[in-house]
Write an enzyme that holds these catalytic residues in place. Structure first.
Site, mmCIF file in Angstrom:
data_model
loop_
_atom_site.group_PDB
_atom_site.id
_atom_site.type_symbol
_atom_site.label_atom_id
_atom_site.label_comp_id
_atom_site.label_asym_id
_atom_site.label_seq_id
_atom_site.Cartn_x
_atom_site.Cartn_y
_atom_site.Cartn_z
ATOM 1 N N CYS A 201 -8.316 7.239 -13.123
ATOM 2 C CA CYS A 201 -8.270 5.868 -13.626
ATOM 3 C C CYS A 201 -6.840 5.358 -13.666
ATOM 4 O O CYS A 201 -5.891 6.132 -13.715
ATOM 5 C CB CYS A 201 -8.794 5.819 -15.064
ATOM 6 S SG CYS A 201 -10.567 5.890 -15.202
ATOM 7 N N CYS B 173 -7.454 1.548 -18.069
ATOM 8 C CA CYS B 173 -8.909 1.433 -17.849
ATOM 9 C C CYS B 173 -9.648 1.172 -19.163
ATOM 10 O O CYS B 173 -9.315 1.731 -20.209
ATOM 11 C CB CYS B 173 -9.443 2.712 -17.222
ATOM 12 S SG CYS B 173 -11.211 2.606 -16.836
ATOM 13 N N CYS C 170 -12.076 5.657 -10.122
ATOM 14 C CA CYS C 170 -12.994 5.035 -11.075
ATOM 15 C C CYS C 170 -13.545 3.737 -10.501
ATOM 16 O O CYS C 170 -12.821 2.968 -9.873
ATOM 17 C CB CYS C 170 -12.216 4.751 -12.361
ATOM 18 S SG CYS C 170 -13.107 3.800 -13.587
ATOM 19 N N CYS D 141 -11.963 0.547 -13.101
ATOM 20 C CA CYS D 141 -10.599 0.011 -13.006
ATOM 21 C C CYS D 141 -10.061 0.041 -11.584
ATOM 22 O O CYS D 141 -8.979 -0.494 -11.326
ATOM 23 C CB CYS D 141 -9.665 0.773 -13.943
ATOM 24 S SG CYS D 141 -9.510 2.531 -13.532
HETATM 25 ZN ZN ZN Z 1 -11.206 3.641 -14.836
#
Ligand code: ZN
Length: 200
Positions: A35, A39, A66, A69
């Site tokens: 991330c 995030c 991810c 994000c």
């Molecule tokens: Zn994330």
């Protein structure tokens, strides 16, 4: 990464602060996902986190980007963090002019409602509240310096009318510009009276 730096970056993750976006990437060992530090997903426990200095390093270690994000899209800054940073730059350069949400959004080529929502999500403030803070900081600093008239200070921070400036200032500080100047002037107890600059 030493413990002190880890703690600093981890605190940014816990706050969902974008200050380390593009500088570190958060690998979460329990999920296998990488991330951006800012995030919005649930904050992982520190003992499950490894920070990587680049997205490539995290991908090589086997993490998947991810879906929330999107560290693999939009460059080092999350697109909405980048937009908020651009808005801050326009506000810092343009606080002395008339600057409405529409003006700001027009300069950034986004819709006013999109800018308002994204800016608030990233910074916790509306663009108008940020503009007020920047103007207040400058107005208070100039009032403390004491070299300019109240109406000139109002003009410098974007108000054409002195009474509009005074009403706005009172609404935010609970004092009129003149009262504020007197209070901060009166606070300099060890300065002789004649060192306090007079009104121009
Ligand atoms: Zn994330």
């Amino acid at each position: 990464m030493d413990q002190a730096l880890f703690d600093l970056v981890y605190q940014a993750v816990a706050r969902r602060d974008a200050c380390y976006d593009g500088i570190y990437y958060t690998g979460v060992r329990t999920t296998g996902i990488v991330c951006r530090p800012s995030c919005r997903a649930r904050t992982p426990r520190p003992d499950n986190v490894t920070f990587y200095p680049s997205l490539e390093a995290a991908l090589q270690a086997g993490f998947r980007p991810c879906k929330r994000c999107r560290p693999d899209e939009g460059g080092p800054l999350r697109p909405d963090a980048a937009l908020a940073a651009q808005a801050d730059a326009v506000i810092s350069a343009g606080y002395g002019e008339r600057l409405t949400l529409n003006d700001l959004a027009g300069r950034l080529r986004v819709s006013p409602s999109h800018l308002h929502r994204v800016y608030k999500e990233v910074t916790g403030l509306t663009p108008a509240a940020r503009l007020d803070r920047v103007r207040l900081d400058h107005a208070c600093a100039l009032l403390r310096l004491g070299r300019m008239s109240v109406s000139d200070i109002g003009g410098t921070v974007g108000f054409r009318s002195a009474s509009h400036f005074a009403a706005w200032f009172h609404r935010h500080t609970g004092a009129s510009p003149t009262e504020y100047r007197e209070r901060v002037g009166g606070g300099m107890a060890d300065e002789p009276e004649d060192n306090i600059p007079a009104y121009p």
